[in-house]
Design a protein around this motif. Structure first.
Motif, short mmCIF file in Angstrom:
data_model
loop_
_atom_site.label_atom_id
_atom_site.label_comp_id
_atom_site.label_asym_id
_atom_site.label_seq_id
_atom_site.Cartn_x
_atom_site.Cartn_y
_atom_site.Cartn_z
N PHE A 25 0.83 -1.21 0.00
CA PHE A 25 0.00 0.00 0.00
C PHE A 25 0.86 1.26 0.00
O PHE A 25 0.60 2.21 -0.74
CB PHE A 25 -0.92 -0.01 1.23
CG PHE A 25 -1.91 1.11 1.25
CD1 PHE A 25 -3.07 1.05 0.49
CD2 PHE A 25 -1.69 2.23 2.04
CE1 PHE A 25 -3.99 2.09 0.51
CE2 PHE A 25 -2.60 3.27 2.07
CZ PHE A 25 -3.75 3.20 1.29
N ILE A 26 1.92 1.27 0.81
CA ILE A 26 2.80 2.43 0.91
C ILE A 26 3.59 2.63 -0.38
O ILE A 26 3.80 3.76 -0.83
CB ILE A 26 3.76 2.29 2.12
CG1 ILE A 26 2.95 2.46 3.42
CG2 ILE A 26 4.88 3.31 2.07
CD1 ILE A 26 3.73 2.20 4.67
N TRP A 27 4.02 1.53 -1.02
CA TRP A 27 4.73 1.65 -2.29
C TRP A 27 3.80 2.23 -3.36
O TRP A 27 4.22 3.07 -4.17
CB TRP A 27 5.27 0.30 -2.73
CG TRP A 27 6.04 0.38 -4.02
CD1 TRP A 27 5.59 0.11 -5.27
CD2 TRP A 27 7.39 0.82 -4.17
NE1 TRP A 27 6.58 0.33 -6.20
CE2 TRP A 27 7.70 0.77 -5.56
CE3 TRP A 27 8.38 1.25 -3.28
CZ2 TRP A 27 8.95 1.13 -6.05
CZ3 TRP A 27 9.62 1.60 -3.79
CH2 TRP A 27 9.89 1.54 -5.15
N LEU A 28 2.54 1.82 -3.36
CA LEU A 28 1.59 2.34 -4.33
C LEU A 28 1.33 3.84 -4.13
O LEU A 28 1.04 4.56 -5.08
CB LEU A 28 0.26 1.57 -4.22
CG LEU A 28 0.26 0.14 -4.76
CD1 LEU A 28 -1.04 -0.56 -4.40
CD2 LEU A 28 0.46 0.12 -6.27
N ALA A 29 1.44 4.30 -2.89
CA ALA A 29 1.20 5.72 -2.61
C ALA A 29 2.25 6.62 -3.24
O ALA A 29 2.01 7.79 -3.53
CB ALA A 29 1.16 5.95 -1.10
N GLN A 30 3.48 6.07 -3.44
CA GLN A 30 4.55 6.78 -4.16
C GLN A 30 4.93 8.12 -3.55
O GLN A 30 5.14 9.10 -4.26
CB GLN A 30 4.18 6.95 -5.63
CG GLN A 30 4.27 5.69 -6.44
CD GLN A 30 5.69 5.18 -6.59
OE1 GLN A 30 6.50 5.75 -7.29
NE2 GLN A 30 6.00 4.08 -5.93
N SER A 31 4.97 8.18 -2.23
CA SER A 31 5.50 9.36 -1.56
C SER A 31 6.92 9.03 -1.13
O SER A 31 7.14 8.13 -0.31
CB SER A 31 4.66 9.71 -0.33
OG SER A 31 5.33 10.65 0.47
N ARG A 32 7.91 9.71 -1.70
CA ARG A 32 9.31 9.37 -1.45
C ARG A 32 9.65 9.39 0.04
O ARG A 32 10.33 8.51 0.55
CB ARG A 32 10.22 10.31 -2.22
CG ARG A 32 10.38 9.94 -3.69
CD ARG A 32 11.41 10.84 -4.35
NE ARG A 32 10.92 12.21 -4.46
CZ ARG A 32 10.30 12.69 -5.53
NH1 ARG A 32 10.10 11.92 -6.57
NH2 ARG A 32 9.90 13.96 -5.58
N GLY A 33 9.16 10.42 0.74
CA GLY A 33 9.45 10.52 2.16
C GLY A 33 8.88 9.36 2.95
O GLY A 33 9.53 8.78 3.81
N THR A 34 7.63 9.00 2.62
CA THR A 34 6.97 7.89 3.31
C THR A 34 7.67 6.57 3.01
O THR A 34 7.89 5.74 3.90
CB THR A 34 5.50 7.80 2.87
OG1 THR A 34 4.88 9.05 3.10
CG2 THR A 34 4.77 6.73 3.67
N LEU A 35 8.02 6.36 1.75
CA LEU A 35 8.72 5.13 1.36
C LEU A 35 10.03 4.97 2.11
O LEU A 35 10.31 3.92 2.68
CB LEU A 35 8.99 5.14 -0.15
CG LEU A 35 7.81 4.84 -1.07
CD1 LEU A 35 8.20 5.11 -2.53
CD2 LEU A 35 7.35 3.41 -0.92
N LEU A 36 10.81 6.05 2.13
CA LEU A 36 12.10 6.00 2.79
C LEU A 36 11.95 5.74 4.28
O LEU A 36 12.65 4.89 4.85
CB LEU A 36 12.83 7.32 2.57
CG LEU A 36 14.26 7.40 3.10
CD1 LEU A 36 15.15 6.41 2.38
CD2 LEU A 36 14.81 8.81 2.93
N CYS A 37 11.02 6.45 4.91
CA CYS A 37 10.80 6.29 6.35
C CYS A 37 10.36 4.87 6.68
O CYS A 37 10.88 4.23 7.58
CB CYS A 37 9.76 7.30 6.83
SG CYS A 37 9.41 7.19 8.60
N TYR A 38 9.39 4.36 5.91
CA TYR A 38 8.83 3.03 6.19
C TYR A 38 9.88 1.93 6.05
O TYR A 38 10.03 1.07 6.92
CB TYR A 38 7.65 2.75 5.27
CG TYR A 38 7.06 1.37 5.48
CD1 TYR A 38 6.30 1.07 6.60
CD2 TYR A 38 7.31 0.35 4.57
CE1 TYR A 38 5.78 -0.19 6.81
CE2 TYR A 38 6.79 -0.92 4.77
CZ TYR A 38 6.03 -1.19 5.88
OH TYR A 38 5.52 -2.45 6.08
#
Length: 256
Positions: A25-38
């Motif tokens: 789900f997080i990868w699909l959201a494609q927010s770089r900051g969120t991806l990196l943090c997660y």
């Protein structure tokens, strides 16, 4: 992940499935900051799991990274095909050139040039235009001063190291580099003393707050390479400085 470490047989499969779902789900959201943090947070917490050997930790990391990215890519391709068929073709099945030329009609995830958002151009322009005799930089938010009306990507240099140079000059840059080095030293000492890679460290309620502080600090340090982060944003700074304070003052975790 902390609960997963408790070896609760009933909850473990549910928790693992939830982690995989969140990864997709997080990868699909494609927010770089969120991806990196997660991904940084997940990988670090997995490293601290003391009930898994190194091979199982590796498999778990692969599951939430490579596997989730592959599954997400399949979903993206199916969705992209549907969107293109719906938005790019009219009733006579002729391609609408206006829609093809306007990327705003497609979600950001499908943009061909969504990689760096012009950051490399900003960095190059900032270094080229910086006056070498500016020992103390251009003052607070120096990137706005130096890059104003210079390119289509705005005037935010999006890099804490460059931001330090532009705003505070060489002295500010040296101080920031020293902070990075001291942080790296603290973290390396923590890992070596507690023998993290040998499964000698036991994750529990007493030390999970310190581990979380480590994760926060690492994330924001990495984020600062592609955002101004704690160099200018107060919430980032507060989290980083408190996290480093907690790690530095936790003497129990630095002793044998």
């Amino acid at each position: 992940i902390f609960t997963y470490n408790k070896k609760i047989k009933i909850l473990s499969p549910i928790i693992f499935s939830l982690v995989i779902f969140l990864s997709i789900f997080i990868w699909l959201a494609q927010s770089r900051g969120t991806l990196l943090c997660y991904y940084i947070a997940s990988i670090f917490f997995i490293i601290f799991l003391n009930n898994l050997n190194q091979f199982k930790k590796f498999l778990m990391i692969i599951s939430i990274t490579f596997f989730s990215i592959v599954v997400s890519s399949v979903i993206i391709n199916v969705a992209k095909k549907d969107i293109l068929e719906t938005k790019l073709f009219n009733k006579t099945k002729k391609i609408d050139e206006k829609i093809l030329s306007n990327k705003k009609h497609l979600p950001r995830i499908f943009e061909m040039e969504a990689g760096t958002s012009g950051r490399t151009t900003l960095w190059t322009n900032a270094l080229d235009k910086y006056e070498k005799n500016k020992l103390f930089g251009y003052g607070p938010q120096g990137d706005r001063i130096l890059l104003i009306n210079q390119n289509i990507y705005g005037n935010n240099v999006s890099n804490a190291i460059l931001y330090a140079l532009l705003s505070g000059g060489y002295f500010s840059l040296i101080i920031l580099i020293l902070i990075y080095l001291y942080t790296a030293y603290m973290f390396l000492k923590f890992f070596l003393v507690n023998k993290i890679f040998y499964n000698k460290f036991k994750l529990n309620k007493e030390n999970i707050f310190v581990v979380a502080s480590l994760v926060y600090a690492v994330f924001f340090m990495v984020r600062s390479l592609y955002e101004n982060s704690f160099g200018v944003f107060s919430i980032d700074f507060l989290i980083v400085i408190l996290s480093l304070f907690i790690v530095e003052n936790n003497k129990k975790l630095f002793s044998n």
